[in-house]
Design a protein around this motif. Structure first.
Motif, PDB file in Angstrom:
ATOM      1  N   VAL A 186       0.947  -1.159   0.054  1.00 31.04           N
ATOM      2  CA  VAL A 186      -0.185   0.413   0.365  1.00 31.04           C
ATOM      3  C   VAL A 186       0.572   0.905   0.303  1.00 31.04           C
ATOM      4  N   SER A 187       0.288   1.796  -0.844  1.00 32.57           N
ATOM      5  CA  SER A 187       1.281   3.424  -1.214  1.00 32.57           C
ATOM      6  C   SER A 187       0.616   4.548  -0.937  1.00 32.57           C
ATOM      7  N   ILE A 188       0.614   6.093  -0.517  1.00 33.91           N
ATOM      8  CA  ILE A 188      -0.200   6.912   0.649  1.00 33.91           C
ATOM      9  C   ILE A 188      -0.122   7.971  -0.862  1.00 33.91           C
ATOM     10  N   VAL A 189      -0.606   8.440  -1.556  1.00 35.66           N
ATOM     11  CA  VAL A 189      -0.346   9.770  -1.887  1.00 35.66           C
ATOM     12  C   VAL A 189      -0.643  11.073  -1.382  1.00 35.66           C
ATOM     13  N   GLN A 190       0.999  11.980  -1.050  1.00 35.41           N
ATOM     14  CA  GLN A 190       0.493  13.390  -0.045  1.00 35.41           C
ATOM     15  C   GLN A 190      -0.195  14.824  -0.878  1.00 35.41           C
ATOM     16  N   ASN A 191      -1.544  14.831  -1.401  1.00 40.60           N
ATOM     17  CA  ASN A 191      -2.125  15.472  -2.242  1.00 40.60           C
ATOM     18  C   ASN A 191      -1.525  17.466  -2.042  1.00 40.60           C
ATOM     19  N   PRO A 192      -0.785  17.983  -2.955  1.00 40.67           N
ATOM     20  CA  PRO A 192      -0.292  19.017  -2.494  1.00 40.67           C
ATOM     21  C   PRO A 192      -2.065  20.078  -1.777  1.00 40.67           C
ATOM     22  N   LEU A 193      -3.142  19.982  -3.150  1.00 41.87           N
ATOM     23  CA  LEU A 193      -3.501  20.370  -2.624  1.00 41.87           C
ATOM     24  C   LEU A 193      -4.156  21.523  -3.179  1.00 41.87           C
ATOM     25  N   THR A 194      -3.026  22.335  -4.435  1.00 43.47           N
ATOM     26  CA  THR A 194      -3.002  23.499  -4.799  1.00 43.47           C
ATOM     27  C   THR A 194      -3.857  23.207  -6.450  1.00 43.47           C
ATOM     28  N   LEU A 251      -5.606  21.337  -9.787  1.00 43.03           N
ATOM     29  CA  LEU A 251      -5.745  19.058 -10.099  1.00 43.03           C
ATOM     30  C   LEU A 251      -4.471  18.664 -10.912  1.00 43.03           C
ATOM     31  N   ALA A 252      -3.630  19.825 -11.776  1.00 36.29           N
ATOM     32  CA  ALA A 252      -2.355  19.786 -12.442  1.00 36.29           C
ATOM     33  C   ALA A 252      -1.852  18.429 -11.462  1.00 36.29           C
ATOM     34  N   ALA A 273      -9.597  24.942  -7.559  1.00 39.08           N
ATOM     35  CA  ALA A 273      -9.045  23.623  -8.510  1.00 39.08           C
ATOM     36  C   ALA A 273     -11.060  22.749  -8.978  1.00 39.08           C
ATOM     37  N   PHE A 274     -11.074  23.503  -8.104  1.00 38.22           N
ATOM     38  CA  PHE A 274     -13.573  23.009  -8.337  1.00 38.22           C
ATOM     39  C   PHE A 274     -13.799  22.990  -9.600  1.00 38.22           C
ATOM     40  N   GLY A 275     -13.283  24.748 -10.624  1.00 36.57           N
ATOM     41  CA  GLY A 275     -13.401  24.680 -10.879  1.00 36.57           C
ATOM     42  C   GLY A 275     -12.713  24.283 -12.407  1.00 36.57           C
ATOM     43  N   THR A 276     -11.529  23.347 -12.452  1.00 38.31           N
ATOM     44  CA  THR A 276     -10.232  23.055 -13.191  1.00 38.31           C
ATOM     45  C   THR A 276     -11.190  21.443 -14.289  1.00 38.31           C
ATOM     46  N   TRP A 287     -12.735  14.468  -2.569  1.00 39.06           N
ATOM     47  CA  TRP A 287     -11.919  15.292  -4.228  1.00 39.06           C
ATOM     48  C   TRP A 287     -11.063  13.743  -5.001  1.00 39.06           C
ATOM     49  N   GLY A 288      -9.842  12.859  -4.149  1.00 42.10           N
ATOM     50  CA  GLY A 288      -9.508  12.305  -4.575  1.00 42.10           C
ATOM     51  C   GLY A 288     -10.132  11.373  -5.343  1.00 42.10           C
ATOM     52  N   GLY A 289     -11.635  11.385  -6.099  1.00 50.80           N
ATOM     53  CA  GLY A 289     -12.447  10.662  -6.248  1.00 50.80           C
ATOM     54  C   GLY A 289     -11.583  11.580  -8.126  1.00 50.80           C
ATOM     55  N   THR A 290     -11.443  13.103  -8.169  1.00 48.41           N
ATOM     56  CA  THR A 290     -11.756  13.663  -9.235  1.00 48.41           C
ATOM     57  C   THR A 290      -9.601  13.349  -9.668  1.00 48.41           C
ATOM     58  N   VAL A 291      -9.495  13.201  -8.726  1.00 44.77           N
ATOM     59  CA  VAL A 291      -7.486  12.654  -8.944  1.00 44.77           C
ATOM     60  C   VAL A 291      -7.912  11.519  -9.397  1.00 44.77           C
ATOM     61  N   ILE A 292      -8.202  10.996  -9.250  1.00 43.74           N
ATOM     62  CA  ILE A 292      -7.695   9.058  -9.217  1.00 43.74           C
ATOM     63  C   ILE A 292      -8.749   9.219 -10.637  1.00 43.74           C
ATOM     64  N   THR A 293      -9.754   9.775 -11.199  1.00 47.88           N
ATOM     65  CA  THR A 293     -10.941   9.813 -12.265  1.00 47.88           C
ATOM     66  C   THR A 293      -9.433  10.634 -13.618  1.00 47.88           C
TER      67      THR A 293
END
Length: 261
Positions: A63-71, A73-74, A186-189, A98-104
């Protein structure tokens, strides 16, 4: 004696090729997926995945865990791709909120065998995250305070009710006080990829989630044709119902590794 040499060479070759052979089998849908990558959502970091991590590693998953910067979507997609690049074989990619948008967006990576959405957003290519809320009921207990620089925090006064009502007061306080703000732009990207269109998907829906209208969660999960599991939990379902989440990931790993029919 010379007759043994071909047999010994064949055995040695099989042993040396075994890891990559297993990886190739899983990528073709003929073996188990043993790698899991977890992607957190907004207002949180990867540490909230610890109960799910512990459960899955006990079952033998890597298992690996991503640390999103949340700055942006890119930036979050790139952080996820870096972790995917490090995997030694096929992966189940998991996102919360929000991670659902990222994995999409990131899930089109060639190592991703399946997607798990944990009370998560699931836009389509050409859509924004914000568009997913259109037409659904508001969530008055999930209140976001936006600072002058455009980053959002969940209102401290509303945090437990809106995010984690089924945790202890101490755990809710820690989550509240360790928030990671997200750049609200990010929600508007607009997304350019929708991995769920080409990868099998599973979804865990927390039925007491105050961050989303239930109809919205169900609509998104059904649109992507996810195998749906419902559980009584808050938005912090990854902490309060880790076994249900881990069971769903385990199911995805087993089913994604089956031959395509």
């Amino acid at each position: 004696m010379f007759k043994l040499i071909p047999a010994l060479l064949a055995a040695a070759l099989a042993t040396s090729l075994s890891p990559s052979a297993h990886a190739d089998d899983a990528a073709r849908g003929t073996g188990p997926v043993k790698n899991v990558v977890l992607v957190h959502g907004a207002f949180a970091d990867g540490s909230g995945w610890r109960p799910v991590y512990d459960d899955l590693t006990a079952r033998g998953y890597r298992v690996s865990i991503v640390q999103n910067p949340l700055t942006s979507l890119a930036d979050d997609v790139q952080a996820t791709r870096r972790v995917l690049d490090r995997q030694d074989g096929p992966v189940i990619l998991v996102g919360h909120s929000w991670g659902g948008t990222v994995i999409t967006e990131a899930g089109v990576h060639d190592k991703v065998a399946g997607l798990v959405y944990v009370s998560a957003l699931a836009p389509d290519a050409g859509e924004t995250t914000a568009q997913q809320y259109t037409g659904f009921a508001p969530t008055p207990e999930f209140v976001i305070d936006t600072s002058s620089d455009g980053f959002g925090f969940i209102s401290p006064a509303k945090f437990k009710a809106g995010f984690a009502h089924d945790t202890t007061d101490a755990d809710a306080a820690f989550l509240r006080d360790s928030q990671v703000p997200i750049n609200m732009s990010a929600f508007g990207t607009t997304l350019t990829h929708a991995a769920w269109r080409s990868k099998p998907s599973w979804a865990v829906i927390a039925t007491e989630d105050k961050a989303f209208d239930q109809a919205m969660l169900i609509h998104m999960a059904e649109r992507i044709e996810a195998r749906i599991t419902k559980v009584s939990a808050s938005h912090a379902v990854f902490m309060t119902q880790p076994k249900v989440v881990a069971d769903t990931i385990d199911r995805a790993a087993r089913e994604a590794g089956q031959p395509a029919r």
